[in-house]
Design a protein around this motif. Sequence first.
Motif, PDB file in Angstrom:
ATOM      1  N   ALA A 442       0.839  -1.197   0.000  1.00 33.53           N
ATOM      2  CA  ALA A 442       0.000   0.000   0.000  1.00 33.53           C
ATOM      3  C   ALA A 442       0.871   1.243   0.000  1.00 33.53           C
ATOM      4  CB  ALA A 442      -0.926   0.009   1.214  1.00 33.53           C
ATOM      5  N   THR A 443       0.310   2.309  -0.547  1.00 37.75           N
ATOM      6  CA  THR A 443       0.917   3.641  -0.543  1.00 37.75           C
ATOM      7  C   THR A 443      -0.157   4.651  -0.172  1.00 37.75           C
ATOM      8  OG1 THR A 443       2.576   3.105  -2.218  1.00 37.75           O
ATOM      9  CG2 THR A 443       2.024   5.422  -1.941  1.00 37.75           C
ATOM     10  N   ALA A 444       0.182   5.619   0.667  1.00 37.55           N
ATOM     11  CA  ALA A 444      -0.753   6.685   1.030  1.00 37.55           C
ATOM     12  C   ALA A 444       0.020   7.983   1.160  1.00 37.55           C
ATOM     13  CB  ALA A 444      -1.475   6.354   2.332  1.00 37.55           C
ATOM     14  N   GLY A 445      -0.660   9.087   0.868  1.00 38.84           N
ATOM     15  CA  GLY A 445       0.016  10.370   0.953  1.00 38.84           C
ATOM     16  C   GLY A 445      -0.948  11.544   0.932  1.00 38.84           C
ATOM     17  N   ALA A 446      -0.396  12.726   1.107  1.00 35.84           N
ATOM     18  CA  ALA A 446      -1.156  13.970   1.070  1.00 35.84           C
ATOM     19  C   ALA A 446      -0.286  15.037   0.426  1.00 35.84           C
ATOM     20  CB  ALA A 446      -1.589  14.391   2.462  1.00 35.84           C
TER      21      ALA A 446
END
Length: 819
Positions: A442-446
């Motif tokens: 998984a990858t998550a960001g803002a």
Amino acid sequence: MKTNKLCSGTVGTVWIPRNILLCASVSATLLTLSTGAQRLNAAEALGNSEDRQGIEEIIVTARKRTENLLDIPVAVSVLSEGKIAATGVRDITEISDFTPGLTSQGQGAGGLPDRSANRLVFRGLSTSFGSVFINGAPYTADNSPDVTDLERVEVLTGPQSVYFGRATFSGALNFVTKPPSDEFQARLSADVGTDDYNEFRGVVEGPVLDENLSVRLSVRHYDFGGQYRSAVNGIDLGEQRTDNVTVALASSPGDNLDMSLFYAFSREEDSHPATAKLQTFGTTPLLDCDLGGTNAYYCGRLPDYSDIGSAQIGDNIVVTDLIRDVFVNNSLDLSGFDLGPSLDHFGLKRDIHHVNGRIDFETDAGWQLTTLASYTQTSLTNLRALIGRDTSDVPNIFRSPDPATAAQQPDFIQLAGLAKRETNDLFGEFRISSPQDNRLRATAGASYFKVYGPATVGMLMTNIGPLPSTFDGGTDSGVETSAVFGGIYFDTTEDLTISAEARYQWDSISQKTVFPVPGPQLEKTFKSFSPRLTADYQVAPEHLLYATFSRGYKPGGFNSVLPTLDPELAAQVPPGFDSFFDEEQLDNYEVGHKGNWLDYKLRTTLALYHMQLTDGQVSEAVFLPGPPATPMTLVSNVGKVDLRGAELNADLFVNDHLTISGTLDYNDNEIKQSVFSDGLFIQGSTDVSGNMLDHVSKVRLSLSPVFSFAGPGGGTVQLRFDWLYRSKWYIDNSNSAYVPARHLVNSRLTYDLGDKYSFELYVKNLFDDDTLAEALRAPETLYSETPPMLTPVITPTQNTIFTGLPEQRRFGIKFSVRF
């Protein structure tokens, strides 16, 4: 110090995903495609000691992490450092010749083919501001970044909103710079050619601070004298000058930490672009096709430059005392004219500062954290002549008998426009990725993005004197964008991966009309959810099939002039127009294949797509009877387009003496619904349903054979040919006039003596193809050869075609030395 870091984490487990190369290091080394003695063994570079001969692996960062080109289910074309040098490309327009799915043309205000703006078209659709990136950070300068010291250029086609934002609703272009070397080295090069062409580059790099920091300094000076002259006054057209300075720093203070910083300054200064206006040809009317519109137009194939003749080239680009007084010295004391660099001639001048920095950290458990930030400031001054012919000897009969008033009116017919603008942007992003050697990843960001700056100012010099103008501005605009994004990747089997990615974005846009009539502050927040769903299947070793659905949005905006109208005029606005217009939506359905064949001697990537554009933002010319009579351009969401196509890249290693590279770009689009206001003047109707979009060729091809053999003194000789084909394209949505097919052939002979010296002889446009580079319908302005002979205002009912002249055959010599 390290310049590359392979993925950490356990790989000796039961489950080993095929995309084990997913790393977060910004300084991952590109494994370029090259030939003969210059080839780099791909298996060895990937940590595999098995020796194999053929096409090299290529690494990309299309999903904001380092991946093998053949393992990523995204349509992406790559120009490596070696290919950039081997082809001699200088800018985005030439890069697009070798990348299917992308076309680029210079297209400033009035359709003039200058360097003030790049019109990027991905798969037939023009992108909005913000589709170019450097190291994954937005580059909003609206020009082509310097190609000095690039590791590669990545061209991504189709919606790329998930990782690059909504401005990339149809594609993105990412320039990836090289990390500085951890060994001292320097390079100098001199490139000189016909038409006063010269380009000088210098690079020095190496370690400092006990090898904990590496630095590279690059400088470049570029001059081009142009190939065309004004037919009447002999002023040079198409001159260009650019100075670039870049500084890159990289540090790896720990085994799991990489940091980089990149700064670039660029100054461009050009003369007026090389253009010709098609309205008359000698004494024979050139626009003699009656399609039922207000005036005659041009039907069919536009003439080549050789058919137009030099007598059609030119404009009134003499800087008179009045032009200098008002535009250069600001005698009217106009607010905002201190923006941008000073300019004392027709053309443009632009200063650009860009800086981006990145920190990559990987934990011992394999978690990857990335922080990316950037800032860009662009200041532009542009002085243009907008008539399309030289009128410096045509007396201005509209001059006032009052000497005081006449002093602010030109002696001769003139239409010149000055625009000054300054744009700033800030960008920040944080991203976290799980260990990439797991079955579920998984990858998550803002991210946060802001565009701001003072209102663009504009001024026209007309027959009746200087007037404020909105032809390149007149509004004070701002953008603030916040977004969250992420993706989940699951290997359902050892060969099948299912991916779900998405971005949710808030675009807060503000706009206020500053002149000619001040208006209220307009604000609106556009929200969007951009998903991408992908299934990719490893049908055989080194062969990947994938299917993708993705959705992209182009942000909405404002018709800021509407709130400034008095009630009587506002009541005359046709139905369907509001103070704001909504966002466009693009749905993309795509299947593709990527693979190595013939024991790594042939690599192909193929993408087949079908895209549907809805709620397209269509500009319409609207005329309000008044009083006063008021022309304006308004935007509404009435566009629908279907687009189908194919994109192919192929690299074939025949043997140590011959490699062949090629691309194919097929684009078939159809307008389902739109309004083409200019159709009233051309064909008597605004209906263009069933037609193709303008400036889009159905077929583009490139074919590049490279011959390599041993040369004298132990050196290597390469002979390269690049055949670049583009089929005809229509200049507007009426599909009447079109620019014919172009066949461009470039050739380059290179002699490399070891790792130190290189000598090149080259010719661009070997067979001197003179197909027009640009063509665009524009309103007739101020001067006509048919009654009325002279008019004081723009006459939109007159059909005129402005053209951009092609780059003619040019010879050059380049010498490089490395220390």
